[in-house]
Design a protein around this motif. Structure first.
Motif, PDB file in Angstrom:
ATOM      1  N   LEU A 157      13.002  21.496  47.317  1.00 53.50           N
ATOM      2  CA  LEU A 157      12.382  20.352  47.834  1.00 53.50           C
ATOM      3  C   LEU A 157      11.359  21.076  49.047  1.00 53.50           C
ATOM      4  O   LEU A 157      10.022  20.944  49.098  1.00 53.50           O
ATOM      5  CB  LEU A 157      13.159  19.478  48.592  1.00 53.50           C
ATOM      6  N   VAL A 158      12.109  21.816  49.843  1.00 50.70           N
ATOM      7  CA  VAL A 158      11.336  22.545  50.774  1.00 50.70           C
ATOM      8  C   VAL A 158      10.128  23.289  50.382  1.00 50.70           C
ATOM      9  O   VAL A 158       9.203  23.290  50.687  1.00 50.70           O
ATOM     10  CB  VAL A 158      12.199  23.505  51.884  1.00 50.70           C
ATOM     11  N   VAL A 205      13.931  15.831  54.399  1.00 46.58           N
ATOM     12  CA  VAL A 205      15.308  15.666  53.673  1.00 46.58           C
ATOM     13  C   VAL A 205      15.824  16.823  53.058  1.00 46.58           C
ATOM     14  O   VAL A 205      17.215  17.312  53.005  1.00 46.58           O
ATOM     15  CB  VAL A 205      15.050  14.457  52.548  1.00 46.58           C
ATOM     16  N   GLY A 206      14.747  17.620  52.361  1.00 47.64           N
ATOM     17  CA  GLY A 206      15.160  18.859  51.791  1.00 47.64           C
ATOM     18  C   GLY A 206      15.835  19.967  52.576  1.00 47.64           C
ATOM     19  O   GLY A 206      16.821  20.491  52.548  1.00 47.64           O
ATOM     20  N   LEU A 207      15.495  19.849  54.015  1.00 50.23           N
ATOM     21  CA  LEU A 207      15.769  20.732  54.939  1.00 50.23           C
ATOM     22  C   LEU A 207      17.339  20.189  55.336  1.00 50.23           C
ATOM     23  O   LEU A 207      18.389  21.017  55.602  1.00 50.23           O
ATOM     24  CB  LEU A 207      15.029  20.747  56.090  1.00 50.23           C
ATOM     25  N   GLY A 218      28.729  22.793  46.687  1.00 49.46           N
ATOM     26  CA  GLY A 218      27.575  22.631  47.673  1.00 49.46           C
ATOM     27  C   GLY A 218      26.296  23.671  47.024  1.00 49.46           C
ATOM     28  O   GLY A 218      25.180  23.376  47.544  1.00 49.46           O
ATOM     29  N   LEU A 260      28.214  24.652  54.354  1.00 48.73           N
ATOM     30  CA  LEU A 260      29.294  24.577  53.322  1.00 48.73           C
ATOM     31  C   LEU A 260      29.592  25.781  52.452  1.00 48.73           C
ATOM     32  O   LEU A 260      30.814  26.131  52.505  1.00 48.73           O
ATOM     33  CB  LEU A 260      29.279  23.361  52.268  1.00 48.73           C
ATOM     34  N   LEU A 261      28.443  26.578  52.044  1.00 47.27           N
ATOM     35  CA  LEU A 261      28.633  27.840  51.434  1.00 47.27           C
ATOM     36  C   LEU A 261      29.084  28.790  52.409  1.00 47.27           C
ATOM     37  O   LEU A 261      30.093  29.564  51.904  1.00 47.27           O
ATOM     38  CB  LEU A 261      27.487  28.112  50.874  1.00 47.27           C
ATOM     39  N   PHE A 305      22.479  22.556  47.966  1.00 47.16           N
ATOM     40  CA  PHE A 305      21.531  23.622  48.737  1.00 47.16           C
ATOM     41  C   PHE A 305      20.299  23.934  48.053  1.00 47.16           C
ATOM     42  O   PHE A 305      19.520  23.934  48.480  1.00 47.16           O
ATOM     43  CB  PHE A 305      22.668  25.100  48.926  1.00 47.16           C
ATOM     44  N   THR A 353       7.420  27.981  60.659  1.00 42.21           N
ATOM     45  CA  THR A 353       7.607  28.010  59.179  1.00 42.21           C
ATOM     46  C   THR A 353       7.321  26.774  58.387  1.00 42.21           C
ATOM     47  O   THR A 353       6.909  26.955  57.145  1.00 42.21           O
ATOM     48  CB  THR A 353       8.641  29.056  58.804  1.00 42.21           C
ATOM     49  N   MET A 354       8.050  25.858  58.729  1.00 42.40           N
ATOM     50  CA  MET A 354       8.218  24.535  57.897  1.00 42.40           C
ATOM     51  C   MET A 354       7.418  23.682  58.412  1.00 42.40           C
ATOM     52  O   MET A 354       6.811  22.587  57.737  1.00 42.40           O
ATOM     53  CB  MET A 354       9.530  24.327  57.757  1.00 42.40           C
ATOM     54  N   ILE A 389       7.265  21.414  48.602  1.00 42.52           N
ATOM     55  CA  ILE A 389       6.315  20.770  49.694  1.00 42.52           C
ATOM     56  C   ILE A 389       5.574  21.812  50.422  1.00 42.52           C
ATOM     57  O   ILE A 389       4.362  21.795  50.598  1.00 42.52           O
ATOM     58  CB  ILE A 389       7.169  20.018  50.668  1.00 42.52           C
ATOM     59  N   LEU A 390       6.179  22.831  50.722  1.00 43.37           N
ATOM     60  CA  LEU A 390       5.407  24.170  51.495  1.00 43.37           C
ATOM     61  C   LEU A 390       4.394  24.732  50.568  1.00 43.37           C
ATOM     62  O   LEU A 390       3.507  25.229  51.056  1.00 43.37           O
ATOM     63  CB  LEU A 390       6.472  25.154  51.854  1.00 43.37           C
ATOM     64  N   ILE A 436       8.745  13.144  54.663  1.00 40.04           N
ATOM     65  CA  ILE A 436       9.901  12.801  54.528  1.00 40.04           C
ATOM     66  C   ILE A 436      10.662  13.908  53.689  1.00 40.04           C
ATOM     67  O   ILE A 436      11.654  14.244  54.009  1.00 40.04           O
ATOM     68  CB  ILE A 436      10.007  11.578  53.901  1.00 40.04           C
ATOM     69  N   PHE A 437      10.073  14.273  52.607  1.00 35.29           N
ATOM     70  CA  PHE A 437      11.070  15.000  51.749  1.00 35.29           C
ATOM     71  C   PHE A 437      11.011  16.433  52.066  1.00 35.29           C
ATOM     72  O   PHE A 437      11.857  17.058  51.818  1.00 35.29           O
ATOM     73  CB  PHE A 437      10.287  14.872  50.391  1.00 35.29           C
ATOM     74  N   LEU A 438      10.299  16.941  53.089  1.00 33.02           N
ATOM     75  CA  LEU A 438      10.618  18.342  53.494  1.00 33.02           C
ATOM     76  C   LEU A 438      11.736  18.196  54.732  1.00 33.02           C
ATOM     77  O   LEU A 438      12.669  19.187  54.262  1.00 33.02           O
ATOM     78  CB  LEU A 438       9.246  19.023  54.318  1.00 33.02           C
ATOM     79  N   GLY A 441      17.962  21.099  47.937  1.00 34.20           N
ATOM     80  CA  GLY A 441      17.160  21.078  49.446  1.00 34.20           C
ATOM     81  C   GLY A 441      16.104  22.174  49.372  1.00 34.20           C
ATOM     82  O   GLY A 441      15.013  22.063  49.789  1.00 34.20           O
ATOM     83  N   ASN A 444      24.643  21.906  53.307  1.00 35.86           N
ATOM     84  CA  ASN A 444      25.125  22.699  51.944  1.00 35.86           C
ATOM     85  C   ASN A 444      25.084  24.172  52.324  1.00 35.86           C
ATOM     86  O   ASN A 444      26.130  24.976  51.674  1.00 35.86           O
ATOM     87  CB  ASN A 444      24.692  22.361  50.750  1.00 35.86           C
ATOM     88  N   PHE A 462      19.467  18.658  53.194  1.00 34.14           N
ATOM     89  CA  PHE A 462      20.510  19.266  52.139  1.00 34.14           C
ATOM     90  C   PHE A 462      20.825  20.769  52.169  1.00 34.14           C
ATOM     91  O   PHE A 462      21.715  21.103  52.188  1.00 34.14           O
ATOM     92  CB  PHE A 462      19.970  18.741  50.897  1.00 34.14           C
ATOM     93  N   ALA A 463      19.624  21.486  52.595  1.00 33.42           N
ATOM     94  CA  ALA A 463      19.790  22.811  52.546  1.00 33.42           C
ATOM     95  C   ALA A 463      20.571  23.292  53.863  1.00 33.42           C
ATOM     96  O   ALA A 463      21.688  24.296  53.632  1.00 33.42           O
ATOM     97  CB  ALA A 463      18.352  23.555  52.800  1.00 33.42           C
ATOM     98  N   PHE A 469      14.483  14.037  59.482  1.00 37.37           N
ATOM     99  CA  PHE A 469      15.947  13.578  58.775  1.00 37.37           C
ATOM    100  C   PHE A 469      16.786  14.659  59.005  1.00 37.37           C
ATOM    101  O   PHE A 469      18.078  14.299  58.739  1.00 37.37           O
ATOM    102  CB  PHE A 469      15.474  13.237  57.318  1.00 37.37           C
TER     103      PHE A 469
END
Lengths: 334, 296
Positions: free
Chosen positions: A300-301, B103-105, A290, B114-115, A294, B85-86, A304-305, B99-101, A297, B111, B107-108, B40
């Motif tokens: 990406l964040v 979507v990125g969130l 993962g 998961l970590l 991770f 913050t985001m 964009i920020l 959308i991509f912010l 993600g 995962n 996955f973060a 998302f």
């Protein structure tokens, strides 16, 4: 003017360099595999760029086309020993059929709604591939039958060197297609749609048809890349080739990182993301499952920020948003 | 007789699970209704809620029904921080960025979990998990209500009712609705809209985390559990009309019923396929209800 003259020269030089790189590397080595995957994902990003970059239709379901391509050629190869070249073409046809089926109702959707619909479509196909075990092999995956006397016609080779040149050729062709669309009439129509869809319609652009064509071209390319991937990996399962993270979002991320809607975007994005991911995976191994996703993600964040408005530097769209904001009275909570 | 029993039982199951879907989806709808952001990553807060409730159960012996309140409180604060913050920087950004912010969130968060926690499935054991309330018993079969699902449903009703009370009967709730309708006018009336956005996002993710915690007795927690709920919660929200909290309740119960009835006819793996198809069709054929706001 000088820039336009310079561009083909630069690209040509780039292709020559890419073609010469493998000469210094072990043709069975790990570096070659990373290079192959990088080229493949640059192509995938470019295919996404046609829909996501030019038409501004944010697809989160391109894995559907990729998986259709991978599964179609592999199943046909398994059952009828059909050449993956032909299987790939059939996969392209199926992918276009699916793109049409999906686009007929959804091509009019914009922004969030298109993203949601494509996300659901990709997931639907993944569910089908997982449960239709008689044909796809189900969740355990499928392997490409090994042919000892590999050949170009059966798209099987003893080293990955021919794969590399195949991927490079594919990338060149796809970049040319992208450039042709972008600088041609369709590209101008798509740009008009991206800037202001209503205005485009008023001046006579058939927005629906333009988006449909872009979706079909992108689907066909993505499906053939799926076939190339299958013949390179030899084994895959539904969750890999139909995955949201593994394919759909990665394609978009690659195009976005390098600059959405630009020819160079996916090339830069793939050159950055794929080697980083592969190195992280080989360095940390399975101990950090993962981690690479991770990182996706988080990147990406962050991207964009750092510049929320920079992804599509389109003042028209922003203006649209600000003028559209006044009309938000008809929504209510509770 | 037996068919009728099956039908009734399927309806009961559908409504029970649908009530929980409703609460999970209310949060998503609230975030959209107030901020006009499609989050998302929202389903990941359900996963976080489940993990908080699991840790509360595992280390302090707190029942998930009570642990849900801890999950609500923790994710409420977390959500407010994330909004500041985001989400705040992208409120007026192009949709691609929004959308991509998120979507990125997604996955973060998935995962990241998961970590941190590993891929193990975690479940709780409670006294009421295997028990059921028998409503009717005949020789043809019986009609029953599993207790874990009943409790989850009642907790969902409770939180949905509390949210409704907050939005419609309190000053802050009114201020939030005013912000949703017209941020500019709300600001002119002296409402701190930035604060309202923060609270709305915190409350939105908190409600969803609460819903995640109460289903822990019958759904095992894992970092990827959110992905099972993404399309489901979006379907509920879109069925009821994006941004409408009351609509999300109706949508949630409809999704529960669709799911339990399609399980009668389709193999279990294909249960969600019906939902995906309905979702795309609703998006496609009711776009006026969804996109009209931008054209108005």
């Amino acid at each position: 003017m000088t820039r336009q003259r310079l561009l083909p020269v630069l690209l040509f030089a780039g292709v020559i360099i890419l073609a010469l790189i493998p000469l210094g590397l072990d043709p069975r080595g790990y570096e070659m595999r990373i290079l192959c995957i990088t080229l493949l994902f640059a192509s995938l990003g470019q295919a996404w760029n046609i829909v996501g970059g030019l038409a501004n239709q944010i697809s989160l379901g391109h894995a559907a086309y990729f998986g259709i391509g991978a599964y179609t050629s592999t199943i046909l190869l398994k059952l009828f020993s059909l050449s993956p070249w032909l299987g790939g073409v059939i996969g392209m046809i199926l992918a276009v059929a699916f793109a049409l089926l999906l686009s007929l109702p959804t091509a009019r959707l914009k922004g969030h709604y298109y993203a949601l619909a494509t996300l659901a479509a990709g997931e639907a196909i993944r569910v089908i591939a997982n449960s239709w075990a008689d044909v796809t092999g189900g969740p355990v995956g499928i392997s490409v039958p090994y042919l000892p006397d590999g050949s170009l016609w059966m798209m099987q080779f003893s080293t990955v060197l021919p794969n590399y040149y195949l991927f490079l050729a594919a990338l060149v062709v796809i970049c040319l297609v992208f450039w042709k669309i972008k600088s041609g009439a369709l590209g101008y129509r798509l740009r008009a749609i991206k800037e202001n869809e209503q205005a485009a319609e008023v001046i006579g652009v058939d927005t629906y048809r333009s988006k449909l064509i872009a979706a079909c071209v992108s689907a066909a390319i993505t499906a053939f890349l799926g076939t190339l991937y299958a013949q390179f990996q030899f084994f895959f399962d539904p969750d890999t080739v139909f995955g949201v993270a593994t394919i759909s979002v990665k394609m978009a991320l690659i195009a976005i990182l390098g600059g959405v809607g630009r020819l160079s975007g996916p090339l830069v994005g793939a050159a950055f993301i794929i080697p980083m991911e592969e190195m992280a995976n080989s360095y940390f191994g399975s101990s950090a499952a993962g981690l690479s996703q991770f990182a996706y993600g988080a990147i990406l964040v962050l991207v964009i920020l750092l510049n929320p408005h920079g992804l599509t530097a389109l003042f028209a769209q922003l203006r649209d948003r600000f003028t559209g904001k006044g009309g938000s009275h008809d929504r209510s909570v509770a | 007789m037996q068919n009728l029993l099956t039908l009734l039982q399927t309806t009961i199951d559908g409504i029970l699970i649908g009530g929980v879907y409703a609460v999970i989806s209310i949060g998503l709808s609230l975030v959209f209704g107030v901020m006009h952001i499609v989050n998302f990553a929202h389903a990941e807060f359900l996963m976080i809620g489940m993990f908080i409730a699991w840790f509360a159960w595992n280390y302090a012996g707190i029942d998930p029904m009570l642990g849900a309140f801890i999950a609500l409180a923790v994710t409420f604060v977390l959500g407010m921080l994330m909004q500041r913050t985001m989400i705040k920087p992208i409120l007026h950004a192009p949709q691609v960025s929004q959308i991509f912010l998120t979507v990125g969130l997604l996955f973060a968060l998935e995962n990241g979990a998961l970590l941190l926690f590993g891929a193990d499935y975690r479940s709780v054991s409670t006294g009421y998990q295997t028990q059921a309330l028998t409503l009717l018993s005949t020789e043809a079969g019986r009609l029953f209500v599993p207790l874990d699902k009943l409790y989850a449903f009642l907790m969902a009703l409770l939180s949905g009712g509390a949210l409704w009370y907050f939005l419609s009967r309190t000053r802050w709730g009114r201020a939030m609705r005013a912000t949703a309708q017209d941020p500019m006018a709300a600001r002119l009336m002296g409402i701190d809209t930035d604060k309202m956005y923060m609270i709305a996002f915190g409350l939105g993710v908190g409600t969803t985390a609460f819903g995640g915690a109460v289903i822990l007795p019958y759904i095992t927690a894992s970092p990827t559990v959110g992905s099972q709920f993404v399309v489901l919660m979006f379907t509920a929200v879109v069925l009821g009309g994006l941004g409408s909290v009351a609509g999300a309740v109706v949508g949630g119960i409809m999704v529960g019923l669709i799911q339990s009835f399609s399980a009668l006819f389709l193999p279990i793996q294909l249960m969600n396929l019906t939902l995906f198809v309905i979702f795309i069709l609703v998006l496609a054929f009711r776009p006026e209800g969804l996109t009209a706001r931008r054209r108005a």
